[in-house]
Design an enzyme around this catalytic site. Structure first.
Site, PDB file in Angstrom:
ATOM      1  N   HIS A  38       8.000  37.844 -26.977  1.00  0.00           N
ATOM      2  CA  HIS A  38       8.814  36.736 -25.903  1.00  0.00           C
ATOM      3  C   HIS A  38       9.276  37.435 -25.631  1.00  0.00           C
ATOM      4  O   HIS A  38      10.450  38.438 -24.876  1.00  0.00           O
ATOM      5  CB  HIS A  38       8.605  35.509 -26.161  1.00  0.00           C
ATOM      6  CG  HIS A  38       9.147  34.465 -24.787  1.00  0.00           C
ATOM      7  ND1 HIS A  38       8.143  34.190 -24.110  1.00  0.00           N
ATOM      8  CD2 HIS A  38      10.456  34.586 -24.941  1.00  0.00           C
ATOM      9  CE1 HIS A  38       9.241  32.992 -23.138  1.00  0.00           C
ATOM     10  NE2 HIS A  38      10.900  33.673 -24.061  1.00  0.00           N
ATOM     11  N   GLU A  39      10.611  37.254 -26.782  1.00  0.00           N
ATOM     12  CA  GLU A  39      12.518  37.518 -27.146  1.00  0.00           C
ATOM     13  C   GLU A  39      12.539  39.640 -26.573  1.00  0.00           C
ATOM     14  O   GLU A  39      13.179  39.848 -26.145  1.00  0.00           O
ATOM     15  CB  GLU A  39      12.960  37.377 -27.931  1.00  0.00           C
ATOM     16  CG  GLU A  39      13.234  35.877 -29.023  1.00  0.00           C
ATOM     17  CD  GLU A  39      13.107  34.706 -27.963  1.00  0.00           C
ATOM     18  OE1 GLU A  39      13.948  35.780 -26.648  1.00  0.00           O
ATOM     19  OE2 GLU A  39      12.682  34.045 -27.916  1.00  0.00           O
ATOM     20  N   HIS A  57      12.650  39.652 -23.117  1.00  0.00           N
ATOM     21  CA  HIS A  57      13.505  39.422 -22.627  1.00  0.00           C
ATOM     22  C   HIS A  57      14.261  40.405 -22.471  1.00  0.00           C
ATOM     23  O   HIS A  57      14.799  40.864 -22.381  1.00  0.00           O
ATOM     24  CB  HIS A  57      14.543  38.696 -23.178  1.00  0.00           C
ATOM     25  CG  HIS A  57      13.715  37.045 -22.587  1.00  0.00           C
ATOM     26  ND1 HIS A  57      14.167  36.281 -21.667  1.00  0.00           N
ATOM     27  CD2 HIS A  57      13.248  36.070 -23.063  1.00  0.00           C
ATOM     28  CE1 HIS A  57      12.881  35.747 -21.629  1.00  0.00           C
ATOM     29  NE2 HIS A  57      13.078  35.045 -21.788  1.00  0.00           N
ATOM     30  N   GLU A  80      11.606  35.599 -17.334  1.00  0.00           N
ATOM     31  CA  GLU A  80      10.954  35.074 -17.806  1.00  0.00           C
ATOM     32  C   GLU A  80       9.543  35.584 -17.578  1.00  0.00           C
ATOM     33  O   GLU A  80       8.293  34.748 -18.964  1.00  0.00           O
ATOM     34  CB  GLU A  80      10.517  33.162 -17.913  1.00  0.00           C
ATOM     35  CG  GLU A  80      10.274  31.982 -18.653  1.00  0.00           C
ATOM     36  CD  GLU A  80      10.486  32.476 -19.918  1.00  0.00           C
ATOM     37  OE1 GLU A  80      11.894  32.588 -20.311  1.00  0.00           O
ATOM     38  OE2 GLU A  80       9.712  31.547 -21.013  1.00  0.00           O
TER      39      GLU A  80
END
Ligand code: ZN
Length: 514
Positions: A269-270, A273, A308
């Site tokens: 997830h990170e 980003h 996101e």
């Protein structure tokens, strides 16, 4: 930059200096969340507040206003579809917004939200909404005042607030997408809860040491394209990713021995980003084409929703798929050994694909997450407009959880008091999570239609074509286009809920034998 007129060069230099201040501030924040000893807390709070003051001064400096004015008046610069024109337009927008809110209102909001956060913490501990209500009302009053300043009394107040996170988005347009989406996802989730047979997922709780989890997580991130010579991965309680500065993108995660996929998907997830931050157009010295946009709007991420979309895409569409596990499982077995020796790519992909109603948003799975968000969007819009009295908020919350997730909420602690956002005055922030999932699904459908080989590429660990698509269609634009324009340029269509609904149905039903 040499071919530009003097006023544009001065403007760009001002922007660059302001962004260096921002880098210093975020480095202080990163350090506070990772390595700072607790003894440093008081001084750090003062340092952070000093930096915020300096930044505000610089970004509301009348000299900046003059430079923006001069650049806007220079139509050879400010007209047309160029990065220069977009930079001037976006800096004008930011400057106008910052200078519209009176200083006394900024201070009053800072004080009210600081008290509200304190009240929220205690109220949540005691599951006592009534003790939080007066502070929430105060924050809402001031937030309405802020929205009124920003909107000049035009349009819905909520729109002025969401604009900080998702520029140009309108509550009525979000409602038009969310209302049918909520029904579709709720039906899907309730159908699975009633008729589905969940797969065996015991592999998720087998013990794997944090050191092994970290090594594997880094290996996956590097394979997907995260550049560790321009980024880091560290440990924190609340995972985040921060573009600290050009060439310096910092991800954090946390490890628990008994749930190794949490850290894997936290990292993916990170990393999503982080890949966005690393793909912004910072010029040739950062491996990007064209002139450096450091400190300028075209060198910044466009919105929280688009940000996101990048994290959710790598975490869910890629990371929780069968092609991914065809590639990742043999590697995972090398890192972890016999403890996952019995697994196949099919069992792994099924184990990490879930739609099971739960009370807490931050622990919600891919299937149910958007319901938590859409419920919050409706409620916060109603308390802001005054259509819903805050006294009736807990009951409205509990009703919505019963209707859409089939759950009884046993206490406000596990209900209306679970999130910190409202105590911070963050109204209009929640919908960006679901907008992110909607953008991700629409981008994903488009990538797949343009590249029929995608599954095979992922199954053989070739992530570059996927990353390149995002570099070209999303990352390189920064804030040149609005999120809505970006979506249309990349996918040929305005944002809609159809790709997300199909994606969830196609993914979830087979796992539950439906
Ligand atoms: Zn995120």
């Amino acid at each position: 930059m040499s071919s530009h007129p003097d006023h544009y060069i001065k403007l760009a230099n001002h922007a660059k200096k302001a962004s260096h201040l921002q880098s210093v501030a975020s480095l202080l924040g990163w350090d506070q969340e990772t390595y700072m000893p607790s003894g440093g807390a008081d001084a750090r709070a003062e340092q952070v507040s000093l930096m915020a003051g300096l930044q505000h001064e610089m970004l509301t400096d009348p000299k900046l206003g003059d430079l923006i004015g001069a650049c806007t008046a220079d139509t050879s610069l400010s007209q047309g579809d160029t990065r220069e024109a977009a930079n001037i337009r976006e800096m004008r927008r930011d400057y106008d917004k910052r200078t519209k809110i009176p200083g006394e209102l900024v201070s009053a909001l800072a004080e009210a939200t600081s008290r509200a956060q304190h009240a929220w913490k205690e109220a949540r501990e005691n599951s006592d909404f009534a003790s939080f209500k007066p502070m929430l009302d105060k924050v809402l009053d001031l937030t309405r005042e802020k929205a009124t300043c920003l909107s000049d009394g035009k349009g819905e107040l909520y729109d002025a607030l969401i604009d900080d996170y998702e520029p140009g988005a309108k509550a009525s347009e979000i409602e038009a997408i969310f209302t049918p989406l909520k029904k579709e996802i709720s039906d899907l989730v309730l159908n699975i809860a009633e008729n589905g047979k969940p797969p065996n997922r015991d592999v998720l709780n087998r013990p794997i040491t944090p050191a092994k989890q970290e090594a594997f997580g880094k290996f996956v991130a590097e394979s997907c394209g995260f550049d560790f010579s321009r980024g880091r991965l560290d440990v924190t309680t609340h995972p985040f990713c921060e573009g600290v500065g050009p060439g310096d993108t910092r991800m954090t995660t946390r490890y628990r021995e008994s749930s190794w996929t949490d850290s894997l998907y936290g990292i993916m997830h990170e990393m999503g980003h982080g890949l966005y931050e690393q793909g912004l157009p910072l010029g040739p010295s950062h491996g990007q084409s064209g002139e450096s946009q450091i400190g300028l709007p075209c060198g910044e991420a466009v919105s929280l929703g688009i940000h996101e979309s990048q994290s959710r895409l790598w975490e869910n569409a890629v990371g929780c798929s069968l092609p991914f596990w065809k590639w990742a499982l043999p590697h995972a077995k090398q890192f972890f050994g016999e403890v996952i020796g019995d697994q196949t790519p099919e069992t792994m992909a099924a184990s990490v694909t879930t739609a099971e109603p739960s009370l807490i948003r931050v622990e919600a799975d891919e299937g149910t997450y958007n319901l938590h968000i859409m419920i919050r969007f409706e409620l916060e819009r109603a308390i802001l407009s005054g259509d819903l009295d805050t006294a009736d908020l807990p009951a409205a919350w509990n009703d919505a959880y019963k209707t859409y997730l089939g759950l009884d909420v046993p206490s406000d602690k596990e209900g209306v008091l679970q999130d910190v956002h409202w105590s911070f005055g963050l109204i209009g922030y929640f919908p960006t999570y679901t907008l992110g999932n909607l953008y991700a699904a629409q981008f994903w459908a488009q990538v797949r239609s343009e590249n029929p080989e995608l599954d095979n590429q992922i199954a053989s660990g070739e992530f570059a074509p996927l990353l390149q698509w995002f570099r070209k269609n999303v990352h390189t634009h920064g804030r040149r286009y609005s999120p809505a324009q970006l979506c249309e340029k990349a996918t040929g269509k305005p944002l809609s809920n159809e790709p997300l609904v199909s994606y969830l149905k196609d993914k979830l039903y087979p796992v539950y034998g439906l």
